[in-house]
Motif scaffolding. Sequence first.
Motif, PDB file in Angstrom:
ATOM      1  N   ILE A 132      16.561   4.019  -9.520  1.00  0.00           N
ATOM      2  CA  ILE A 132      16.326   3.158  -8.282  1.00  0.00           C
ATOM      3  C   ILE A 132      14.938   3.866  -8.113  1.00  0.00           C
ATOM      4  O   ILE A 132      13.912   2.768  -8.593  1.00  0.00           O
ATOM      5  CB  ILE A 132      17.018   3.366  -7.103  1.00  0.00           C
ATOM      6  N   PHE A 133      14.474   4.966  -9.349  1.00  0.00           N
ATOM      7  CA  PHE A 133      12.948   4.919  -8.353  1.00  0.00           C
ATOM      8  C   PHE A 133      12.610   4.067 -10.277  1.00  0.00           C
ATOM      9  O   PHE A 133      11.235   3.852  -9.036  1.00  0.00           O
ATOM     10  CB  PHE A 133      12.521   6.813  -9.239  1.00  0.00           C
ATOM     11  N   VAL A 134      12.476   3.755 -11.212  1.00  0.00           N
ATOM     12  CA  VAL A 134      11.507   3.545 -11.716  1.00  0.00           C
ATOM     13  C   VAL A 134      11.624   1.937 -11.617  1.00  0.00           C
ATOM     14  O   VAL A 134      11.050   1.017 -11.721  1.00  0.00           O
ATOM     15  CB  VAL A 134      12.110   3.872 -13.672  1.00  0.00           C
ATOM     16  N   GLN A 135      12.983   1.604 -11.261  1.00  0.00           N
ATOM     17  CA  GLN A 135      13.412   0.271 -10.158  1.00  0.00           C
ATOM     18  C   GLN A 135      12.076  -0.007  -9.811  1.00  0.00           C
ATOM     19  O   GLN A 135      11.263  -1.211  -9.444  1.00  0.00           O
ATOM     20  CB  GLN A 135      14.404   0.124  -9.809  1.00  0.00           C
ATOM     21  N   VAL A 136      11.858   0.637  -8.282  1.00  0.00           N
ATOM     22  CA  VAL A 136      10.648   0.302  -7.217  1.00  0.00           C
ATOM     23  C   VAL A 136       9.651   0.891  -7.681  1.00  0.00           C
ATOM     24  O   VAL A 136       8.886  -0.323  -7.653  1.00  0.00           O
ATOM     25  CB  VAL A 136      11.315   1.834  -6.318  1.00  0.00           C
ATOM     26  N   THR A 181       8.830  -2.867  -9.312  1.00  0.00           N
ATOM     27  CA  THR A 181       8.732  -4.089  -8.374  1.00  0.00           C
ATOM     28  C   THR A 181       7.107  -4.006  -7.939  1.00  0.00           C
ATOM     29  O   THR A 181       6.626  -4.723  -7.732  1.00  0.00           O
ATOM     30  CB  THR A 181       9.779  -3.823  -7.810  1.00  0.00           C
ATOM     31  N   LEU A 182       7.066  -2.215  -7.560  1.00  0.00           N
ATOM     32  CA  LEU A 182       5.916  -2.146  -6.921  1.00  0.00           C
ATOM     33  C   LEU A 182       4.944  -2.891  -8.075  1.00  0.00           C
ATOM     34  O   LEU A 182       3.892  -3.457  -7.182  1.00  0.00           O
ATOM     35  CB  LEU A 182       5.897  -0.456  -6.533  1.00  0.00           C
ATOM     36  N   VAL A 234       2.427  -6.504  -3.493  1.00  0.00           N
ATOM     37  CA  VAL A 234       2.994  -5.938  -2.029  1.00  0.00           C
ATOM     38  C   VAL A 234       2.577  -6.140  -0.946  1.00  0.00           C
ATOM     39  O   VAL A 234       2.678  -6.740   0.639  1.00  0.00           O
ATOM     40  CB  VAL A 234       2.860  -4.469  -2.014  1.00  0.00           C
ATOM     41  N   ILE A 235       0.699  -7.209  -1.095  1.00  0.00           N
ATOM     42  CA  ILE A 235       0.182  -7.281   0.027  1.00  0.00           C
ATOM     43  C   ILE A 235       0.082  -8.446   0.545  1.00  0.00           C
ATOM     44  O   ILE A 235      -0.102  -9.112  -0.188  1.00  0.00           O
ATOM     45  CB  ILE A 235      -1.302  -7.094  -0.028  1.00  0.00           C
TER      46      ILE A 235
END
Lengths: 117, 166
Positions: free
Chosen positions: B99-103, B106-107, B112-113
């Motif tokens: 999940i950490f790698v995925q986030v 994605t970021l 993200v702005i």
Amino acid sequence: MSGYLPIALMLVIAALIGLISISVGFLIRPRKPEKVKLSVYECGMPEFSDARQRYNVRFYVIAMLFVIFDVETVFLFPWAVSFDVLGLFGLIEMIVFIIILVFGYFYAWKKGALEWA
Amino acid sequence: MEQLGFYILAFLAIISSIFMITRENPVHSALWMLLTFFSVAGIFVQLNAEFIAAIQVLVYAGAILVLYLFVVMLLNPKSKGFIRIPFRYVLGIVASFVIFVQVLLTLQSANVIGKAGVYTQEAYKQYGNVKLFGYELFSNYLVPFEVVSIMLLVAMIGAIVLAKKD
């Protein structure tokens, strides 16, 4: 943002008071543990069961009602802050909101969820 | 100064959540979770989201935690060692790493702005987050707000019906 500095200071001082009083007591108190001293003290009588028991479900109902009325209060907070712009309209809105929830309160009352006997 | 505050709060949040999941006594876990809630509330304040910070303290630290404590007392978990099964540890570590790698990916890939809305940082600073939120909620989002009261009513009646004997 700077308005939160006193709060941060207060939190730090509160944490320090706790830490200092515990650590000073830890450093200067005599330590002579014995069996009676370490035993659980319960108003002078010997304890008869573990403190970990299953609680009555009534406590859960009270907690649930507390959560619900707490969420209601959370909605009162922005309403109170922006009341000067909202005016009478906002007042009526909030009265409707509270009347709907008062029905729930009376239901809980009628069902005896708030009674303890 | 603000950055320092963020680092302190983030550090507190991470440390207290690690303590929360490693305590054997569930009541101790709940107390560590209280510290997590408070530090997250501080982070919300730093993001100019005072209303969410207030909710975090009032609802989460106040009410939800009480509910958790009651559930802990209701279920009375005496069992020790069910978290000691190594396979679950491994599974948890792998899952959270994925999940950490995925986030992270994605970021990095996403922009993200987003677009600037009507209520900019300047408006927040001038009127305050709570006031703007209140104005929007009680004028443009009137119906959802009134629906919330019915939802709360249903939750209240549901809790009483489920827990009462008669």
